[in-house]
Design an enzyme around this catalytic site. Structure first.
Site, PDB file in Angstrom:
ATOM      1  N   GLY A  24       0.829  -1.209   0.000  1.00 41.78           N
ATOM      2  CA  GLY A  24       0.000   0.000   0.000  1.00 41.78           C
ATOM      3  C   GLY A  24       0.857   1.251   0.000  1.00 41.78           C
ATOM      4  O   GLY A  24       0.610   2.198  -0.750  1.00 41.78           O
ATOM      5  N   TYR A  27      -3.608   7.412   5.337  1.00 39.19           N
ATOM      6  CA  TYR A  27      -3.268   8.624   4.600  1.00 39.19           C
ATOM      7  C   TYR A  27      -2.709   9.711   5.519  1.00 39.19           C
ATOM      8  O   TYR A  27      -1.786  10.426   5.144  1.00 39.19           O
ATOM      9  CB  TYR A  27      -4.472   9.129   3.805  1.00 39.19           C
ATOM     10  CG  TYR A  27      -4.809   8.210   2.650  1.00 39.19           C
ATOM     11  CD1 TYR A  27      -3.924   8.016   1.604  1.00 39.19           C
ATOM     12  CD2 TYR A  27      -6.020   7.520   2.609  1.00 39.19           C
ATOM     13  CE1 TYR A  27      -4.217   7.166   0.551  1.00 39.19           C
ATOM     14  CE2 TYR A  27      -6.324   6.669   1.554  1.00 39.19           C
ATOM     15  CZ  TYR A  27      -5.420   6.494   0.531  1.00 39.19           C
ATOM     16  OH  TYR A  27      -5.704   5.649  -0.507  1.00 39.19           O
ATOM     17  N   PHE A  84       0.937   9.634   6.085  1.00 38.28           N
ATOM     18  CA  PHE A  84       1.766  10.148   4.997  1.00 38.28           C
ATOM     19  C   PHE A  84       1.562  11.640   4.763  1.00 38.28           C
ATOM     20  O   PHE A  84       1.987  12.172   3.743  1.00 38.28           O
ATOM     21  CB  PHE A  84       1.524   9.342   3.721  1.00 38.28           C
ATOM     22  CG  PHE A  84       2.023   7.930   3.849  1.00 38.28           C
ATOM     23  CD1 PHE A  84       3.377   7.651   3.744  1.00 38.28           C
ATOM     24  CD2 PHE A  84       1.151   6.895   4.135  1.00 38.28           C
ATOM     25  CE1 PHE A  84       3.853   6.362   3.894  1.00 38.28           C
ATOM     26  CE2 PHE A  84       1.615   5.599   4.288  1.00 38.28           C
ATOM     27  CZ  PHE A  84       2.969   5.325   4.170  1.00 38.28           C
TER      28      PHE A  84
END
Length: 173
Positions: A110, A146, A149
């Site tokens: 991922g 998310y 990141f």
């Protein structure tokens, strides 16, 4: 004599030769999309799907889609919107879907696919403007992925998250 080395997995634009049949990520909507709709979206140019494949079988280990999109300027955090031109809508790249085959979960695929998507988004933004990459997190686990990141929620829709292209550029010096 040593065995011939297997070619490494690679990310490619979706092709008819890719084996999608056994893919399952545990989310029915993402599985159904890859099995039944992705080819149509690619043919109609509403999404650009990319797959991580395992040679020589061409088995799909993961995938993501990219599309051009827009966001409303008033959805951005005030600090960022003050730095941008006062347009009502701003161009972005939409990372529409990202999924990993269940047998290879935990292999950081991922993360690898996300970095590949960000690189492609940055590269495309050099030709066709996009001020950020936007994702619609499907659940709390996706939001956490998310956020890890650097993606931050938009004001009006917290599950819709963005990463400024300036930040993306800093990932690839």
């Amino acid at each position: 004599m040593p065995d011939k080395a297997q070619p490494a997995c690679r990310v490619e634009a979706l092709a008819r030769s890719h084996d999608r049949t056994g893919f399952t990520c545990g989310t029915e909507a993402l599985d159904r999309y890859l099995h039944h709709q992705v080819r149509q979206d690619a043919d109609k140019r509403v999404a650009a799907p990319f797959v991580l494949v395992e040679p020589p079988s061409n088995r799909v280990l993961g995938y993501y889609t990219l599309s051009a999109s827009v966001i409303h300027a008033n959805d951005l955090p005030e600090k960022l919107s003050r730095e941008l031109p006062r347009y009502p809508q701003l161009p972005v790249t939409l990372l529409g879907r990202l999924a990993v085959d269940t047998p290879v979960k935990g292999w950081r695929i991922g993360q690898f696919l996300l970095m590949d998507a960000l690189w492609r988004s940055l590269d495309a933004a050099a030709q066709i403007a996009a001020m950020a990459v936007v994702v619609d997190a499907k659940d709390k686990a996706a939001e956490a992925f998310y956020a890890h990141f650097g993606f931050t929620p938009l004001q009006q829709r917290p599950a819709r998250m963005f990463l400024p292209m300036k930040t993306v550029a800093s990932l690839f010096p």
